[in-house]
Write a protein that holds these residues in place. Sequence first.
Motif, PDB file in Angstrom:
ATOM      1  N   ALA A 150     -17.801  -4.961   9.745  1.00 49.52           N
ATOM      2  CA  ALA A 150     -16.470  -5.685  10.023  1.00 49.52           C
ATOM      3  C   ALA A 150     -15.599  -4.871   9.108  1.00 49.52           C
ATOM      4  N   LEU A 151     -16.069  -4.497   7.806  1.00 51.43           N
ATOM      5  CA  LEU A 151     -15.266  -4.230   6.871  1.00 51.43           C
ATOM      6  C   LEU A 151     -14.618  -2.715   6.928  1.00 51.43           C
ATOM      7  N   HIS A 152     -15.459  -2.111   7.577  1.00 52.36           N
ATOM      8  CA  HIS A 152     -15.062  -0.541   7.744  1.00 52.36           C
ATOM      9  C   HIS A 152     -14.023  -0.219   8.594  1.00 52.36           C
ATOM     10  N   ALA A 153     -13.652  -0.820   9.788  1.00 54.55           N
ATOM     11  CA  ALA A 153     -12.698  -0.270  10.925  1.00 54.55           C
ATOM     12  C   ALA A 153     -11.381  -0.742  10.396  1.00 54.55           C
ATOM     13  N   PRO A 154     -10.940  -2.231   9.746  1.00 49.92           N
ATOM     14  CA  PRO A 154      -9.671  -2.241   9.210  1.00 49.92           C
ATOM     15  C   PRO A 154      -9.419  -1.393   7.922  1.00 49.92           C
ATOM     16  N   LEU A 155     -10.372  -1.190   6.944  1.00 50.63           N
ATOM     17  CA  LEU A 155     -10.272  -0.255   5.919  1.00 50.63           C
ATOM     18  C   LEU A 155      -9.632   1.299   6.252  1.00 50.63           C
ATOM     19  N   MET A 156     -10.445   1.777   7.533  1.00 48.78           N
ATOM     20  CA  MET A 156     -10.222   3.128   7.859  1.00 48.78           C
ATOM     21  C   MET A 156      -8.787   2.905   8.423  1.00 48.78           C
ATOM     22  N   LYS A 157      -8.317   2.227   9.214  1.00 48.45           N
ATOM     23  CA  LYS A 157      -7.203   1.901  10.150  1.00 48.45           C
ATOM     24  C   LYS A 157      -5.892   2.134   8.724  1.00 48.45           C
ATOM     25  N   LEU A 158      -6.439   1.025   7.724  1.00 49.40           N
ATOM     26  CA  LEU A 158      -5.410   1.086   6.777  1.00 49.40           C
ATOM     27  C   LEU A 158      -4.886   2.326   6.068  1.00 49.40           C
ATOM     28  N   LEU A 159      -6.206   3.225   5.919  1.00 50.78           N
ATOM     29  CA  LEU A 159      -6.157   4.445   5.069  1.00 50.78           C
ATOM     30  C   LEU A 159      -5.325   5.348   6.001  1.00 50.78           C
ATOM     31  N   GLN A 160      -5.661   5.496   7.463  1.00 47.72           N
ATOM     32  CA  GLN A 160      -5.058   6.423   8.248  1.00 47.72           C
ATOM     33  C   GLN A 160      -3.651   6.101   8.344  1.00 47.72           C
ATOM     34  N   GLN A 161      -3.223   4.897   8.485  1.00 47.04           N
ATOM     35  CA  GLN A 161      -1.726   4.405   8.484  1.00 47.04           C
ATOM     36  C   GLN A 161      -0.905   4.930   7.346  1.00 47.04           C
ATOM     37  N   GLU A 162      -1.692   4.655   6.114  1.00 46.20           N
ATOM     38  CA  GLU A 162      -0.977   4.985   5.056  1.00 46.20           C
ATOM     39  C   GLU A 162      -0.769   6.462   4.760  1.00 46.20           C
ATOM     40  N   GLU A 163      -1.813   7.289   5.223  1.00 41.31           N
ATOM     41  CA  GLU A 163      -1.718   8.399   5.274  1.00 41.31           C
ATOM     42  C   GLU A 163      -0.502   9.297   6.197  1.00 41.31           C
ATOM     43  N   SER A 164      -0.276   8.413   7.242  1.00 38.71           N
ATOM     44  CA  SER A 164       0.709   9.022   8.160  1.00 38.71           C
ATOM     45  C   SER A 164       1.932   8.800   7.889  1.00 38.71           C
ATOM     46  N   LEU A 165       2.271   7.746   6.842  1.00 33.70           N
ATOM     47  CA  LEU A 165       3.707   7.864   6.233  1.00 33.70           C
ATOM     48  C   LEU A 165       4.125   8.760   5.488  1.00 33.70           C
ATOM     49  N   GLY A 166       3.052   9.594   4.965  1.00 32.33           N
ATOM     50  CA  GLY A 166       3.501  11.114   4.175  1.00 32.33           C
ATOM     51  C   GLY A 166       4.265  10.648   3.123  1.00 32.33           C
ATOM     52  N   LYS A 167       5.344  11.309   2.725  1.00 31.07           N
ATOM     53  CA  LYS A 167       6.308  11.097   1.855  1.00 31.07           C
ATOM     54  C   LYS A 167       7.163   9.650   1.917  1.00 31.07           C
ATOM     55  N   LYS A 168       6.970   9.248   2.850  1.00 29.65           N
ATOM     56  CA  LYS A 168       7.793   8.037   2.968  1.00 29.65           C
ATOM     57  C   LYS A 168       7.129   6.809   2.274  1.00 29.65           C
ATOM     58  N   LYS A 169       5.781   7.058   2.042  1.00 32.94           N
ATOM     59  CA  LYS A 169       5.031   6.039   1.367  1.00 32.94           C
ATOM     60  C   LYS A 169       5.722   5.485   0.100  1.00 32.94           C
ATOM     61  N   GLN A 170       5.693   4.246  -0.005  1.00 35.47           N
ATOM     62  CA  GLN A 170       6.314   3.588  -1.302  1.00 35.47           C
ATOM     63  C   GLN A 170       5.265   3.466  -2.182  1.00 35.47           C
ATOM     64  N   LYS A 171       5.171   4.056  -3.420  1.00 36.89           N
ATOM     65  CA  LYS A 171       4.123   4.095  -4.088  1.00 36.89           C
ATOM     66  C   LYS A 171       4.345   2.978  -5.412  1.00 36.89           C
ATOM     67  N   VAL A 172       3.384   1.917  -5.401  1.00 38.31           N
ATOM     68  CA  VAL A 172       3.299   0.989  -6.458  1.00 38.31           C
ATOM     69  C   VAL A 172       2.648   1.184  -7.666  1.00 38.31           C
ATOM     70  N   GLY A 173       1.585   2.043  -7.683  1.00 35.06           N
ATOM     71  CA  GLY A 173       0.759   2.502  -8.795  1.00 35.06           C
ATOM     72  C   GLY A 173       0.064   1.319  -9.557  1.00 35.06           C
ATOM     73  N   PHE A 174      -0.848   1.660 -10.446  1.00 41.95           N
ATOM     74  CA  PHE A 174      -1.714   0.585 -10.936  1.00 41.95           C
ATOM     75  C   PHE A 174      -0.896  -0.051 -12.162  1.00 41.95           C
ATOM     76  N   LEU A 175       0.103   0.108 -12.452  1.00 43.12           N
ATOM     77  CA  LEU A 175       0.811  -0.708 -13.409  1.00 43.12           C
ATOM     78  C   LEU A 175       1.836  -1.669 -12.814  1.00 43.12           C
ATOM     79  N   GLY A 176       1.836  -1.443 -11.295  1.00 43.18           N
ATOM     80  CA  GLY A 176       2.886  -2.356 -10.403  1.00 43.18           C
ATOM     81  C   GLY A 176       2.602  -3.844 -10.282  1.00 43.18           C
TER      82      GLY A 176
END
Length: 291
Positions: free
Chosen positions: A265-291
């Motif tokens: 059950a963990l894999h499907a939502p994870l892959m969906k999330l990763l693909q959604q983030e990938e599709s945003l391209g440069k529009k993705k808002q970066k938070v970073g590990f200090l965010g």
Amino acid sequence: MATVKVSEAEKVYILHGIRDDLRVDGRSCEDYRHMEVETDVVSNTDGSAKVSLGHTVVLVGIKAEIGKPRPMVPNEGYMEFFVDCSANATPEFEGRGGEELGMELSNTLYKVFNNKNSVDLKSLCISAGEHCWVLYVDVLLLQCDGNLYDAISIAIKAALFNTKIPRVHISADDEGGKEIELSDDPYDCMRLNVENVPCIVTLCKVGHRHVVDATLQEKACSVASLIISVTHKGTVTCTRKVGGGSLDPESVFEMTEAGKRVGRALHAPLMKLLQQEESLGKKKQKVGFLG
């Protein structure tokens, strides 16, 4: 491993809650805490990801370098793992306190991920017996609040999804040897197929039941844990028992079945999330590990 002290009254409270399928933070026995995943957070890597699972925070960076294939498998690349237990995560990691845990985590990750059933290692081969890609996976523990294995495995899968390996062009030089050229185009790259990359599910035996994604307090009440790596199809690729207590065969079977159910059950939502983030391209808002 980071530990906390729990009083006898607290242990009884936690045990009774788990017995009734209602944990201290309101979750059921097979629920994860709130999880956040962000990729492409470290600029000088070929792939990176940060995962926050409750108050456990893990950062993973992957560097691809050209190396020599191992003699036993001349047509495959390979992966190397290094886990750094930062003293910021818990005071117990100060000095050399985190070295033993780091080695234990690295060895388990090597067994889970560095095999042909998890990653297509043949795709990392450049020329059989001569050159291959070596993926150096560096894991940094930034905060520690239990369930490290699960958080690290999710971060590694996300970082592998994010990894971009330059295309290699092989040509013959004047002396008949092979000359390797790497593409300068950032878009001319090879991506890894992470569909079969497993996620680790850690189940802790607490009382007569078992829980997923245990906090440090729940871990203190646990006698033993079972670490299970599960693919998107529910196939178990690796199991390992940790902790000083024992597990009877019936408990091992029940925990394995629960791990397969939760892992699938963990894999499907994870892959969906990763693909959604990938599709945003440069529009993705970066938070970073200090965010």
